[in-house]
Design a protein around this motif. Structure first.
Motif, mmCIF file in Angstrom:
data_model
loop_
_atom_site.group_PDB
_atom_site.id
_atom_site.type_symbol
_atom_site.label_atom_id
_atom_site.label_comp_id
_atom_site.label_asym_id
_atom_site.label_seq_id
_atom_site.Cartn_x
_atom_site.Cartn_y
_atom_site.Cartn_z
ATOM 1 N N ASN A 18 54.591 29.964 -33.625
ATOM 2 C CA ASN A 18 55.145 31.304 -33.423
ATOM 3 C C ASN A 18 54.055 32.365 -33.510
ATOM 4 N N MET A 19 54.280 33.464 -32.805
ATOM 5 C CA MET A 19 53.374 34.599 -32.881
ATOM 6 C C MET A 19 53.781 35.452 -34.076
ATOM 7 N N VAL A 20 52.798 35.917 -34.817
ATOM 8 C CA VAL A 20 53.067 36.693 -36.035
ATOM 9 C C VAL A 20 52.355 38.040 -35.967
ATOM 10 N N SER A 21 53.078 39.083 -36.340
ATOM 11 C CA SER A 21 52.535 40.434 -36.439
ATOM 12 C C SER A 21 52.888 41.011 -37.807
ATOM 13 N N LEU A 22 52.138 42.001 -38.233
ATOM 14 C CA LEU A 22 52.445 42.657 -39.505
ATOM 15 C C LEU A 22 53.823 43.294 -39.453
ATOM 16 N N SER A 23 54.185 43.795 -38.292
ATOM 17 C CA SER A 23 55.469 44.477 -38.148
ATOM 18 C C SER A 23 56.667 43.540 -38.324
ATOM 19 N N ASP A 24 56.420 42.234 -38.319
ATOM 20 C CA ASP A 24 57.497 41.270 -38.548
ATOM 21 C C ASP A 24 58.020 41.356 -39.981
ATOM 22 N N TYR A 25 57.187 41.860 -40.870
ATOM 23 C CA TYR A 25 57.531 41.911 -42.294
ATOM 24 C C TYR A 25 58.163 43.264 -42.605
ATOM 25 N N VAL A 44 43.517 53.401 -40.852
ATOM 26 C CA VAL A 44 44.790 52.768 -40.515
ATOM 27 C C VAL A 44 44.505 51.550 -39.642
ATOM 28 N N ALA A 45 44.957 50.386 -40.098
ATOM 29 C CA ALA A 45 44.711 49.137 -39.378
ATOM 30 C C ALA A 45 45.743 48.936 -38.277
ATOM 31 N N GLU A 46 45.266 48.573 -37.097
ATOM 32 C CA GLU A 46 46.161 48.271 -35.982
ATOM 33 C C GLU A 46 46.916 46.979 -36.263
ATOM 34 N N ASP A 47 48.103 46.881 -35.699
ATOM 35 C CA ASP A 47 48.844 45.626 -35.800
ATOM 36 C C ASP A 47 48.218 44.612 -34.845
ATOM 37 N N PHE A 48 48.589 43.365 -35.005
ATOM 38 C CA PHE A 48 48.083 42.316 -34.134
ATOM 39 C C PHE A 48 49.201 41.319 -33.880
ATOM 40 N N SER A 49 48.983 40.426 -32.949
ATOM 41 C CA SER A 49 49.920 39.345 -32.668
ATOM 42 C C SER A 49 49.100 38.077 -32.487
ATOM 43 N N LEU A 50 49.159 37.195 -33.488
ATOM 44 C CA LEU A 50 48.363 35.982 -33.482
ATOM 45 C C LEU A 50 49.246 34.759 -33.692
ATOM 46 N N LYS A 51 48.798 33.625 -33.154
ATOM 47 C CA LYS A 51 49.598 32.398 -33.252
ATOM 48 C C LYS A 51 49.470 31.764 -34.631
ATOM 49 N N ASN A 52 50.605 31.442 -35.193
ATOM 50 C CA ASN A 52 50.676 30.765 -36.481
ATOM 51 C C ASN A 52 50.627 29.251 -36.267
ATOM 52 N N ILE A 53 50.431 28.511 -37.347
ATOM 53 C CA ILE A 53 50.382 27.056 -37.256
ATOM 54 C C ILE A 53 51.720 26.445 -36.838
ATOM 55 N N ASP A 54 52.810 27.216 -36.944
ATOM 56 C CA ASP A 54 54.114 26.700 -36.511
ATOM 57 C C ASP A 54 54.385 26.995 -35.039
ATOM 58 N N SER A 83 39.289 38.655 -31.474
ATOM 59 C CA SER A 83 39.445 40.078 -31.192
ATOM 60 C C SER A 83 39.907 40.881 -32.404
ATOM 61 N N VAL A 84 40.442 40.187 -33.407
ATOM 62 C CA VAL A 84 40.984 40.884 -34.568
ATOM 63 C C VAL A 84 39.943 41.101 -35.661
ATOM 64 N N TYR A 85 39.198 40.032 -35.999
ATOM 65 C CA TYR A 85 38.270 40.166 -37.129
ATOM 66 C C TYR A 85 37.214 41.249 -36.931
ATOM 67 N N PRO A 86 36.710 41.485 -35.679
ATOM 68 C CA PRO A 86 35.726 42.572 -35.529
ATOM 69 C C PRO A 86 36.321 43.944 -35.810
ATOM 70 N N LYS A 87 37.613 44.138 -35.500
ATOM 71 C CA LYS A 87 38.255 45.423 -35.780
ATOM 72 C C LYS A 87 38.278 45.693 -37.283
ATOM 73 N N TYR A 88 38.492 44.620 -38.037
ATOM 74 C CA TYR A 88 38.513 44.763 -39.490
ATOM 75 C C TYR A 88 37.107 44.913 -40.057
#
Length: 207
Positions: A49-56, A37-47, A134-139
């Motif tokens: 805004n911060m984006v997380s999987l849970s936004d979808y 199970v992959a953890e969610d993350f919060s990363l900055k988008n080019i616009d 911090s995200v890519y190593p988790k994956y």
């Protein structure tokens, strides 16, 4: 003298290739495996805004792709990544692109360059920066591009596929097996993914 020049030339070629290509025999790092199970993350988008999987909220899953501006392999796959989002976002599997490189090492992958690249290519998906790396190593991502398909379940986002987009990075018209499309198609039909792992061929992630 001629022999010395030849040795230097060979050394230069080896160094040039190693700057881009990682060992193909290594498919994964120490990150997620199939079924995790992959953890969610919060990363900055080019616009900005911060984006997380849970936004979808309506997503059935995600096509998470670690990619960048500067890797020749990633560039060759850009149109195919755009096509994946165009085909599957409306069906519940949007592309989430993440740039994992250290921008001090690769300034051509900084946020401004990401914005310019996304605009020039017409990206229709979020292009996030893993600034703290911090995200890519988790994956367990090791390359650009490197794909992780997640299926949303009541128990979290389960990893269903890890690896390459397809079997021919050089020529999209010569592709025989579309790994990502086959995996998402199976999931959309409620079936198990037959080929869950492939070798992701690309550039090493710069730390």
């Amino acid at each position: 003298m001629k022999k010395a020049v030849q040795i230097i030339s060979v050394a230069f070629v080896v160094l040039f290739i190693s700057a881009f290509v990682v060992n193909e025999s290594s498919t994964l790092g120490e990150g997620y495996k199939i079924g995790d199970v992959a953890e969610d993350f919060s990363l900055k988008n080019i616009d900005g805004n911060m984006v997380s999987l849970s936004d979808y909220k309506d997503a059935k899953g995600y096509i998470v792709i670690f990619t960048c501006n500067t890797c020749p392999y990633a560039v060759m796959y850009e149109d195919r990544i755009i096509a994946l989002n165009e085909k599957y976002a409306s069906q519940g599997y949007p592309v989430i692109a993440i740039m994992p490189n250290n921008t001090d090492v690769k300034p051509g992958d900084n946020m401004e360059a990401m914005k310019n690249r996304a605009k020039s290519k017409g990206f229709t998906f979020p292009y996030l920066i893993d600034k703290k790396q911090s995200v890519y190593p988790k994956y367990g991502a090791t390359k650009t591009p490197h794909v992780f398909i997640l299926k949303k379940t009541d128990g979290g986002n389960v990893v269903k596929y890890i690896g390459a987009i397809d079997d021919n990075y050089k020529d999209a018209s010569a592709v025989k097996t579309k790994y990502v499309e086959n995996a998402v198609d199976a999931l959309l039909k409620g079936k198990e993914v037959k080929q869950t792992e492939t070798k992701a061929i690309g550039c090493s992630i710069k730390v």
